[in-house]
Design an enzyme around this catalytic site. Structure first.
Site, mmCIF file in Angstrom:
data_model
loop_
_atom_site.group_PDB
_atom_site.id
_atom_site.type_symbol
_atom_site.label_atom_id
_atom_site.label_comp_id
_atom_site.label_asym_id
_atom_site.label_seq_id
_atom_site.Cartn_x
_atom_site.Cartn_y
_atom_site.Cartn_z
ATOM 1 C CE LYS B 212 -16.395 -1.126 8.681
ATOM 2 N NZ LYS B 212 -15.801 -0.297 9.740
ATOM 3 C CD GLU B 218 -8.493 -0.477 -4.341
ATOM 4 O OE1 GLU B 218 -9.673 -0.401 -3.912
ATOM 5 O OE2 GLU B 218 -7.691 0.465 -4.288
ATOM 6 N N GLY B 269 -11.620 -1.176 9.961
ATOM 7 C CA GLY B 269 -10.868 -2.101 9.120
ATOM 8 C C GLY B 269 -9.513 -2.464 9.691
ATOM 9 N NE ARG B 270 -7.267 3.207 11.716
ATOM 10 C CZ ARG B 270 -8.264 3.882 11.156
ATOM 11 N NH1 ARG B 270 -8.762 3.511 9.996
ATOM 12 N NH2 ARG B 270 -8.773 4.945 11.746
ATOM 13 C CD GLU B 355 -6.766 3.659 7.105
ATOM 14 O OE1 GLU B 355 -6.674 2.509 7.570
ATOM 15 O OE2 GLU B 355 -7.288 3.898 5.993
ATOM 16 C CG HIS B 386 23.657 -7.139 6.636
ATOM 17 N ND1 HIS B 386 24.979 -7.420 6.427
ATOM 18 C CD2 HIS B 386 23.320 -7.774 7.781
ATOM 19 C CE1 HIS B 386 25.415 -8.224 7.389
ATOM 20 N NE2 HIS B 386 24.420 -8.451 8.222
ATOM 21 C CE LYS B 501 -12.112 5.106 -0.633
ATOM 22 N NZ LYS B 501 -13.122 4.617 0.335
#
Lengths: 542, 542
Positions: B212, B218, B269-270, B355, B386, B501
């Site tokens: 965005k 990254e 973003g989310r 977040e 399990h 950051k």
């Protein structure tokens, strides 16, 4: 190596009454405060190392005094003696006075083939049995390589027959042999098998049906699903299907399987990765020698787990975990590998820790009055930084964190951007997060205030190799076992899964009764089934 | 639809002072006890339904009185008004008196193309912008189909540009178009890109670089990695690379990308899966009409979120979550889809919830004196049975659970074993676990004792279709937003990621300084780097 003596059962004291426990509760009133007290000297000083793994714990809320009492706790609880007993093959899986499994937990015997093996007859016998299977596996793989008949492997298993093997398979993809494809079917959901089989060339596929008991519902249903596909495709299942199980179970059946590899009741499912459960998969995908290296690394860490003092890496990690959970009351533990290849490791450790130590009673059959296993969860970094790290930094439910990182990448392929490689950026982020969580940040603006003083440990290595992965595997297994030993609970059974199974059988009967238009025998189950019949394909609601 | 009036800012009361909050604290002293009180009538009665999703909550620790006060809490906190304001495009992303993002959160506009759209000018304008991109996407996909130039798509993105799109892609694999392969690169770890590119035929690949802000470290590093591979392979990146970003960012660059699709600062973003972030991927893999159906389902749930009363499914779920977390003090929330296709849904919801709501201050800039977001985690059932279900049943840290199930499978391929299909066995297990957790089991043998009274909800549908998946997406988005509205926090910023950051930049500088043999500028960072230089390839320790 071991100095303590005496019976491990019938103790008159237990976790809550140890003198170290009392002292730790007092010390927890004022734990070491990281914010403002984290120095370069502290970072340099607080570490321990074994098998090429270095545990950095300067960013845990401990000081020398707290560490000393934590190690007293290990002595009071006879933690290392219990570990030695476990590795010798004594019965550690028991609850006094209750009907229980009453077995050893000898997963360490599945890799005890190197220097200074255990000398007890039980451990030697177990290692001998395990080694026979390994020798069979080696011949089997040599034959597969020679014949080149199988290009695909499908592992049908669930729980320990899936999570551990899968996580360790994913961790070494850079070593993949050409023309070898690996698939997994675990869930009862038939869509998983349908989806996986879309990608499998059946005539080239080796199907491995893995269940220790040979009676796991999911695994038998998925075996039937895949078997039907073979028959529909005009292929002979017997030429493709093999099994991994205990001798004598329904899966130990030469009519259905062209061969069977064995495990035994002294290997718990969640501790079975170094048995044939992981061995077959890893050998097929990467070669037998990779599996052997994994065993070598695991065995090396097994030895470390018997050492007194802070160089006993799994014991140190267990003590830090107990400090965080029982004394500082962090309810959860997040495992954040800064290694994409370990992306399924948190799911594996979730089982290892939560199924082992999510318990209510001590081995003396008394209800606990302290906290056993925390909730274990996690995702890889840096991804997680863009997801839930907001909460780690500024949430109201702080989390204790263990990060994993390696100096070098596996592929050794990288890109330079603004003067550094991606691997360097990855490690910079790892260290930065540990610092940010510890230090926090004061700010006039409240939305930029970070409380800090949130604990992390970092497990650091040179590179994620098969040997290192084996060491990592055993590190976590023993970290879990040590916590169980210190709490005095049985980490090796799983009675908590039985009630759900029992009720599922009653529910399934409701399904059958409904189909046969008989009256249902379980009214609570029937009430749920009514909802199921009422749900409809949605119409636009407005 | 909306009756409450008045400004949403500058409230003199807040969560802790609401009269409903006081009453709920009293009621929480004696919550509804499931063990012994769960009847078929209760299971039949306690449900709500919308968009084909039915929420069963008989196995939550609530009764009529508690539910009534929970809905009073929604009224006192003006929850539905705030939802209406959000969907209208009012500024909901703000902190009073602090510098903050000060924006609307208009993700609902990215699907507001059906009946009764929002009439406010802001929402209409946003929907128009979003629809222009959708029309562009439709043409773009038609061209791709016609030319048949791309068989693979690689989505390079992280956080919201990865988790949501990936989870929703995984959920519909049964609809995959032939000759369309999908890959993801997200992590800074260069091994991920190296591993993924082993499987990609570059000359047939469409590379989508999604960020965005256009500045995500990254994503830029991975773009550079992939771009280098194209150049080495003699291919022209410009013929393969496109971007998704805000207008005017560094990724909005026609020199590097042959086209760019847009998002805007009013989509978090989310919350961006229904924007081009998810749209491009879903349209490529499954066809544009599948994406459109997803939008239709999400939009239908958006409307439901504006309804007063218990049929407002996301509000009901938010209230149950607040009851479990703030009043009954369950520190974590586990999402267990009994649907293998939703295996990455917990990771997506982890971001959406943690977040958004992992916050320390109210929108009035005061530190909270109550609990905000719980820890969200989970794995699919029956697999999880399990693994960690042992702890859910017998651990000392109880967990509140939401299970998801569908009557029919997606592939409609199944196998009969002992009279029932795998799909029926799957559902039997889902219901059985909910019952087992609620009912517990008394037993003379303490290791077979189950305390019970552990809360679950079940979200049930007919089948996981694109429409239902869209409804599910919006259900969780609004469940999170409602919790934030009720707590009075800002669910739409993420200041908590900034400190990490900032320190990562300082650490990276240490790496650079070290290489250039300059003195390091950050002594704490340098201390970590020393450890990195000391780790060695392991030697056998004994």
């Amino acid at each position: 190596m071991i100095e303590e003596k005496g019976s491990l059962a019938s103790q008159s004291t237990y976790f809550s009454t140890y003198s170290a426990t009392q002292t730790l509760h007092q010390l927890a009133q004022q734990p070491f405060h990281l914010t403002g007290h984290l120095t370069p000297e502290r970072i340099a000083h607080y570490y321990a190392e074994a098998c090429g793994l270095r545990l950095l714990y300067a960013t845990e809320q401990v000081n020398e005094e707290i560490l000393q009492v934590l190690f007293q706790l290990a002595i009071e609880s006879q933690a290392i003696s219990k570990m030695a007993w476990m590795q010798k093959g004594e019965i550690v899986n028991f609850i006094e006075g209750e009907s229980s499994e009453h077995r050893p937990a000898l997963h360490t015997a599945t890799r005890d083939f190197f220097k200074h093996p255990q000398s007890s007859s039980k451990a030697k016998e177990a290692a001998l049995l395990a080694k026979q299977q390994i020798d069979r596996l080696q011949s089997f793989m040599a034959k597969i390589d020679l014949e080149d008949r199988f290009h695909e492997i499908v592992l049908i298993g669930i729980g320990g027959s899936d999570l551990g093997p899968r996580a360790h398979y994913q961790a070494l993809r850079h070593l993949q042999k050409p023309h070898r494809h690996v698939h997994f079917i675990s869930n009862l959901d038939p869509d998983e098998a349908a989806q996986v089989l879309k990608q499998v060339q059946l005539d080239k596929a080796l199907i491995v049906v893995a269940s220790k008991s040979g009676t796991t519902l999911e695994t038998l249903a998925n075996e039937a699903f895949v078997r039907e596909r073979f028959l529909k495709g005009g292929l002979k299942p017997h030429e493709h299907f093999i099994s991994i199980t205990m001798p004598g179970t329904p899966l130990d059946d030469s009519d259905r399987f062209f061969t069977t590899f064995y495990v035994w009741d002294w290997i718990g499912g969640r501790f079975s990765t170094t048995s044939m459960m992981g061995g077959l998969l890893l050998s097929f995908a990467y070669g037998f020698e990779v599996y052997w290296e994994l065993l070598r690394g695991a065995n090396a860490m097994d030895k470390v787990a018997l050492i007194e003092g802070q160089q006993n890496l799994p014991l140190l990690a267990a003590l830090l975990s107990i400090w965080n959970h029982d004394f500082l009351h962090y309810p959860t533990f997040a495992l954040i590998p800064y290694v994409q290849a370990l992306f399924r490791y948190p799911a594996h450790i979730q089982q290892v820790e939560m199924e082992s130590n999510g318990k209510l009673i001590t081995q003396q059959g008394q209800f606990v009055d302290f906290e056993t296993s925390p909730i274990v969860w996690g995702e890889p970094g840096t991804n997680a930084q863009h997801s839930f790290f907001q909460l780690l930094h500024q949430g109201t439910t702080p989390v204790s964190v263990l990060m994993i990182g390696f100096k070098e990448s596996q592929y050794q392929e990288d890109v330079q951007m603004e003067g550094t490689s991606s691997q360097e950026k990855l490690l910079a982020n790892l260290f930065a997060q540990s610092l940010a969580l510890a230090l926090g940040q004061s700010s006039e603006e409240k939305n930029r205030f970070f409380p800090g003083n949130r604990p992390t440990s970092i497990l650091l290595g040179q590179q994620l190799t098969p040997y290192t992965l084996g060491a990592l595997l055993a590190f976590f297994e023993h970290r879990t076992a040590f916590q169980g030993f210190i709490w005095g609970i049985n980490s090796f059974d799983q009675e908590g899964v039985q009630l759900g199974k029992k009720l599922a059988t009653k529910l399934l009967q409701c399904f059958t009764e409904q189909k046969e238009e008989r009256p249902t025998s379980y009214s609570l189950g029937e009430a749920f089934l009514k909802h199921l019949n009422q749900v409809k394909t949605p119409l636009d609601p407005l």
